[in-house]
Design a protein around this motif. Structure first.
Motif, PDB file in Angstrom:
ATOM      1  N   LEU A  63       0.822  -1.213   0.000  1.00 54.65           N
ATOM      2  CA  LEU A  63       0.000   0.000   0.000  1.00 54.65           C
ATOM      3  C   LEU A  63       0.855   1.261   0.000  1.00 54.65           C
ATOM      4  O   LEU A  63       0.532   2.235  -0.700  1.00 54.65           O
ATOM      5  CB  LEU A  63      -0.932  -0.012   1.215  1.00 54.65           C
ATOM      6  CG  LEU A  63      -1.996  -1.121   1.223  1.00 54.65           C
ATOM      7  CD1 LEU A  63      -2.867  -1.002   2.461  1.00 54.65           C
ATOM      8  CD2 LEU A  63      -2.848  -1.086  -0.034  1.00 54.65           C
ATOM      9  N   MET A  64       1.941   1.270   0.776  1.00 54.23           N
ATOM     10  CA  MET A  64       2.792   2.458   0.795  1.00 54.23           C
ATOM     11  C   MET A  64       3.532   2.628  -0.530  1.00 54.23           C
ATOM     12  O   MET A  64       3.809   3.751  -0.958  1.00 54.23           O
ATOM     13  CB  MET A  64       3.764   2.376   1.971  1.00 54.23           C
ATOM     14  CG  MET A  64       3.059   2.612   3.319  1.00 54.23           C
ATOM     15  SD  MET A  64       4.178   2.811   4.724  1.00 54.23           S
ATOM     16  CE  MET A  64       4.693   1.121   4.972  1.00 54.23           C
ATOM     17  N   SER A  65       3.828   1.513  -1.198  1.00 53.04           N
ATOM     18  CA  SER A  65       4.448   1.602  -2.524  1.00 53.04           C
ATOM     19  C   SER A  65       3.481   2.211  -3.528  1.00 53.04           C
ATOM     20  O   SER A  65       3.863   3.056  -4.350  1.00 53.04           O
ATOM     21  CB  SER A  65       4.897   0.214  -2.991  1.00 53.04           C
ATOM     22  OG  SER A  65       5.865  -0.338  -2.114  1.00 53.04           O
ATOM     23  N   VAL A  66       2.222   1.777  -3.462  1.00 49.98           N
ATOM     24  CA  VAL A  66       1.204   2.353  -4.348  1.00 49.98           C
ATOM     25  C   VAL A  66       1.038   3.844  -4.070  1.00 49.98           C
ATOM     26  O   VAL A  66       0.895   4.658  -4.994  1.00 49.98           O
ATOM     27  CB  VAL A  66      -0.138   1.612  -4.184  1.00 49.98           C
ATOM     28  CG1 VAL A  66      -1.240   2.321  -4.969  1.00 49.98           C
ATOM     29  CG2 VAL A  66      -0.010   0.168  -4.645  1.00 49.98           C
ATOM     30  N   ALA A  67       1.075   4.213  -2.782  1.00 52.10           N
ATOM     31  CA  ALA A  67       0.952   5.631  -2.420  1.00 52.10           C
ATOM     32  C   ALA A  67       2.086   6.455  -3.023  1.00 52.10           C
ATOM     33  O   ALA A  67       1.875   7.570  -3.519  1.00 52.10           O
ATOM     34  CB  ALA A  67       0.938   5.776  -0.896  1.00 52.10           C
ATOM     35  N   ILE A  68       3.296   5.907  -2.995  1.00 48.74           N
ATOM     36  CA  ILE A  68       4.444   6.606  -3.576  1.00 48.74           C
ATOM     37  C   ILE A  68       4.275   6.753  -5.082  1.00 48.74           C
ATOM     38  O   ILE A  68       4.558   7.810  -5.659  1.00 48.74           O
ATOM     39  CB  ILE A  68       5.747   5.862  -3.240  1.00 48.74           C
ATOM     40  CG1 ILE A  68       6.030   5.946  -1.737  1.00 48.74           C
ATOM     41  CG2 ILE A  68       6.922   6.436  -4.031  1.00 48.74           C
ATOM     42  CD1 ILE A  68       7.194   5.095  -1.289  1.00 48.74           C
ATOM     43  N   VAL A  69       3.786   5.699  -5.726  1.00 46.34           N
ATOM     44  CA  VAL A  69       3.572   5.754  -7.173  1.00 46.34           C
ATOM     45  C   VAL A  69       2.515   6.816  -7.503  1.00 46.34           C
ATOM     46  O   VAL A  69       2.668   7.587  -8.462  1.00 46.34           O
ATOM     47  CB  VAL A  69       3.150   4.374  -7.707  1.00 46.34           C
ATOM     48  CG1 VAL A  69       2.702   4.481  -9.164  1.00 46.34           C
ATOM     49  CG2 VAL A  69       4.292   3.381  -7.589  1.00 46.34           C
TER      50      VAL A  69
END
Length: 244
Positions: A63-69
């Motif tokens: 989820l945090m990776s998606v947020a960064i993207v």
């Protein structure tokens, strides 16, 4: 009279989901599919509580990776989330959810249940160290006083000549459920997987977890033999080193 064909664009568009719904739907589908894949595989060892902690950590990273993207490619995806403001809301929502998921991850998948292997391995474990491969096991041994464990451990430590840290290891092992097997390969030849299995004496190989650290050739040979002996591959944890 001239007849004009009625445009069909509107009817076709009505069948398709609005673009603004694609973003949230994609996020939920990704998170749900990822969790489902974990659940289908199930816990490799350590039980469902530890597995839940590991899953929470994996979802947090996702989820945090998606947020960064999202924040990195904001202009390209804002239409999928119904505008730049709602995209920013989703960025914050995913970031906060990811941070919250780290709480059960830290509570249940870390070393609170014993030494570092306590949350990963079964109740019957074999640790095998070749030479300087004793390094991770030495830290685990030293942690036993702070994190006592009921796990039964057989530690096999193979060296050529006298084993470094042997006195410290055996002293700690006396007060815990650890049996130490020192093997001098210079005097007795190389340690073999069959020697390990015989000395450990486990009745059910499926209930055994193995942790290995040593030269690549040694680790590879042990892994192959342990698989043949019936130890599940998911219960074999290995790390090797090569001299360069």
């Amino acid at each position: 009279m001239t007849l004009l064909a009625r445009p069909v664009t509107a009817s076709v568009r009505s069948v398709l989901p609005p673009a603004r719904r694609l973003g949230p739907a994609s996020v939920w589908a990704l998170a749900g599919g990822y969790a489902a894949a974990w659940i289908i595989v199930g816990p490799s060892d350590g039980g469902w509580l530890s597995f839940a902690g590991q899953l929470a950590g994996a979802e947090a990273v996702l989820l945090m990776s998606v947020a960064i993207v999202l924040i990195s490619v904001l202009p390209a995806v804002e239409a999928w989330f119904d505008g730049i403001d709602k995209t920013a809301i989703w960025h914050r929502r995913l970031s906060i959810t990811g941070l919250l998921l780290l709480v059960p991850h830290i509570m249940f998948s870390s070393g609170h249940h014993g030494p570092p292997t306590g949350a990963r391995g079964t109740d019957q474990q074999i640790w095998i160290a070749g030479g300087i491969g004793i390094t991770p096991f030495l830290s685990w041994i030293r942690a036993l006083d702070r994190f006592p464990s009921a796990t039964r451990v057989d530690l096999f430590y193979s060296t050529e000549g006298a084993a470094p840290f042997a006195d410290e290891i055996t002293a700690v092992a006396r007060t815990h459920n650890v049996r130490v097997h020192l093997h001098d390969s210079g005097a007795r030849g190389y340690l073999t997987p069959d020697e390990v299995l015989a000395a450990a004496g486990h009745d059910d190989p499926r209930a055994v977890s193995v942790f290995l650290c040593g030269p690549a050739g040694m680790v590879g040979a042990f892994v192959r033999r342990f698989r043949e002996a019936g130890i599940p591959n998911r219960n074999i944890h290995r790390e090797h080193f090569d001299w360069r």
